[in-house]
Write a protein that holds these residues in place. Sequence first.
Motif, short mmCIF file in Angstrom:
data_model
loop_
_atom_site.label_atom_id
_atom_site.label_comp_id
_atom_site.label_asym_id
_atom_site.label_seq_id
_atom_site.Cartn_x
_atom_site.Cartn_y
_atom_site.Cartn_z
N ASP A 1 -60.32 -8.88 -19.01
CA ASP A 1 -60.66 -7.53 -18.56
C ASP A 1 -60.81 -7.48 -17.04
N ALA A 2 -61.40 -8.51 -16.47
CA ALA A 2 -61.61 -8.55 -15.02
C ALA A 2 -60.38 -9.07 -14.28
N ASP A 3 -59.65 -9.97 -14.89
CA ASP A 3 -58.50 -10.62 -14.24
C ASP A 3 -57.37 -10.69 -15.26
N PRO A 4 -56.55 -9.63 -15.38
CA PRO A 4 -55.52 -9.59 -16.42
C PRO A 4 -54.59 -10.80 -16.38
N VAL A 5 -54.31 -11.31 -17.57
CA VAL A 5 -53.43 -12.47 -17.72
C VAL A 5 -52.03 -12.12 -17.23
N ARG A 6 -51.38 -13.09 -16.59
CA ARG A 6 -49.97 -12.96 -16.23
C ARG A 6 -49.18 -13.96 -17.07
N VAL A 7 -48.06 -13.47 -17.61
CA VAL A 7 -47.26 -14.24 -18.55
C VAL A 7 -45.94 -14.60 -17.87
N PRO A 8 -45.50 -15.85 -17.94
CA PRO A 8 -44.22 -16.22 -17.33
C PRO A 8 -43.04 -15.60 -18.07
N LEU A 9 -41.98 -15.31 -17.31
CA LEU A 9 -40.73 -14.78 -17.86
C LEU A 9 -39.64 -15.82 -17.59
N PRO A 10 -39.51 -16.80 -18.46
CA PRO A 10 -38.64 -17.94 -18.15
C PRO A 10 -37.16 -17.60 -18.08
N LEU A 11 -36.70 -16.57 -18.76
CA LEU A 11 -35.28 -16.27 -18.80
C LEU A 11 -34.82 -15.39 -17.64
N THR A 12 -35.73 -14.57 -17.11
CA THR A 12 -35.35 -13.65 -16.04
C THR A 12 -36.11 -13.90 -14.75
N GLY A 13 -37.10 -14.76 -14.78
CA GLY A 13 -37.83 -15.13 -13.57
C GLY A 13 -39.06 -14.27 -13.33
N GLY A 14 -40.03 -14.84 -12.64
CA GLY A 14 -41.25 -14.12 -12.31
C GLY A 14 -42.26 -14.16 -13.43
N THR A 15 -43.23 -13.25 -13.34
CA THR A 15 -44.29 -13.15 -14.35
C THR A 15 -44.50 -11.69 -14.69
N LEU A 16 -45.15 -11.48 -15.83
CA LEU A 16 -45.45 -10.14 -16.33
C LEU A 16 -46.96 -9.94 -16.33
N GLY A 17 -47.44 -8.92 -15.63
CA GLY A 17 -48.86 -8.62 -15.65
C GLY A 17 -49.22 -7.77 -16.85
N LEU A 18 -50.24 -8.20 -17.60
CA LEU A 18 -50.62 -7.48 -18.82
C LEU A 18 -51.60 -6.35 -18.56
N GLY A 19 -51.95 -6.11 -17.31
CA GLY A 19 -52.92 -5.07 -17.00
C GLY A 19 -52.47 -3.69 -17.43
N ILE A 20 -51.15 -3.39 -17.33
CA ILE A 20 -50.71 -2.04 -17.69
C ILE A 20 -50.81 -1.80 -19.19
N PHE A 21 -50.98 -2.88 -19.98
CA PHE A 21 -51.11 -2.75 -21.42
C PHE A 21 -52.56 -2.83 -21.87
N SER A 22 -53.50 -2.72 -20.92
CA SER A 22 -54.92 -2.84 -21.23
C SER A 22 -55.41 -1.66 -22.07
N ARG A 23 -56.29 -1.94 -22.98
CA ARG A 23 -56.93 -0.87 -23.77
C ARG A 23 -57.82 0.00 -22.90
N LEU A 24 -58.27 -0.54 -21.77
CA LEU A 24 -59.24 0.15 -20.91
C LEU A 24 -58.58 1.06 -19.88
N ARG A 25 -57.26 1.06 -19.82
CA ARG A 25 -56.57 1.76 -18.74
C ARG A 25 -56.77 3.27 -18.82
N THR A 26 -56.66 3.91 -17.68
CA THR A 26 -56.46 5.35 -17.64
C THR A 26 -55.02 5.61 -18.06
N PRO A 27 -54.74 6.63 -18.86
CA PRO A 27 -53.35 6.85 -19.30
C PRO A 27 -52.37 6.81 -18.15
N ALA A 28 -51.31 6.02 -18.34
CA ALA A 28 -50.33 5.78 -17.29
C ALA A 28 -49.43 7.00 -17.10
N ALA A 29 -48.85 7.11 -15.90
CA ALA A 29 -47.90 8.18 -15.60
C ALA A 29 -46.53 7.78 -16.13
N THR A 30 -46.21 8.22 -17.35
CA THR A 30 -44.95 7.89 -17.99
C THR A 30 -44.20 9.18 -18.33
#
Length: 432
Positions: free
Chosen positions: A397-426
């Motif tokens: 909750d304080a430090d969202p996990v980042r997940v590696p993306l081995p096939l495309t490179g970089g990492t994925l931040g899980l913060g945008i998928f948090s249950r606590l988020r304010t509704p995202a602008a989609t």
Amino acid sequence: MGASIALALSRRGMRVTVVDKASGPAQGSTAATSAIIRFTYSLRDSIALAWESAHMWTSLRSHVRAPAEEPVAGFVRTGMAVLEVPGLLPPDIRMDFDALSIPYEDWTTADLEWEIPGIVARRFFPPVRTDDPAFFADEPQPVTALHTPDGGYISDPVLATENFVRAARREGARFRYGAEVVGIREAGTPRWELELAEAAGGVSGGTGTRTTLRADVVVNAAGPWSSRINAMAGVGGDHGVSLTPLRQEVHTVPAESTVRRPDGSPIPALLDAGIGTYMRPEAGGQLLIGSAEPECDPLEWLGSPEEAEMRVRGAQFEAQVLRAAKRLSGVAVPNAPRGVVGVYDVASDWTPVYDRSSADGFYQAVGTSGNQFKNAPMVGELMACLIEAVESGHDHDADPVRVPLPLTGGTLGLGIFSRLRTPAATSGTVMG
């Protein structure tokens, strides 16, 4: 989702049991999915998730480690063309594609007419109901498109689910079909106790033998029943986004002259917010048509998934097929409706919740909003990474996990998928 999560957890050495009240895999929302693979999301991390997952789909046999004799669902690479209308795509989506090395092309009107036989390459916007006189108004303004050549669809989403189930079983996971969760309570050690109602013959009706399943970790991947499962566990009160079941229909019509290019290859999948639909070619010269939730159409929100009428309705079928015929001249309106009915588990911002909960050991892969089948392979991995981190003491909750993306490179931040988020602008629709 459940089978992919089971596979990822089992490969990490966890003892996994999947509980499903249906009599076999993919009998819920997955059976009604359009299975489209695309990358046009509103948020960069959602785009990155879809891009990584697409690479996993294209190498599915390798990912599930299927033996040579096992049939594996195929990826049909058609491309994805998004017809551009005001406000549909985020203004910086091309920058996101560039940053993530996702190939794309800007198609002119002439490109559309060359690539898609019979397309009416004019701009229809905003969408209106078919009984509105404006529905048949002529729009001379040409339309353009954003095309991603690596889009497409999964040929058989039920088989794809079975592939994940078989792979998870090879890793030791157990699947209990015909078992309905009727109670969840915290129980000390192990932390959770689930009460199950198991019916004879593998078909659950909420009656029959009652058994108890105990676990240190529970993952809610119950689709449109997710809110009910959360309520049983006493979680969900801290959510910043709501979860509500939504009934939708996807239809198929014969369109042999429209779904194939002159060389016989399939046309690209189409996202057409100008008429409020998405479409893709289907095997056998068929065209699949779904709703893009245009503002002119009332949405059918449900109090519970059981309220959904699972019969295809003639009026809804006619409306969606007429919309497709407005765009593609080779589409005719058949006398008898054909299609499937599904129930989405919709988050209020149409972005999923991949997160822990307020209770230790209880996790959520929910709010998938009709747009997450394409991400299922990677969702298993990200949920496994999340669970390993949190169970090891990480404060997600304080430090969202980042997940590696081995096939495309970089990492994925899980913060945008948090249950606590304010509704995202989609987009505020199934497009995410």
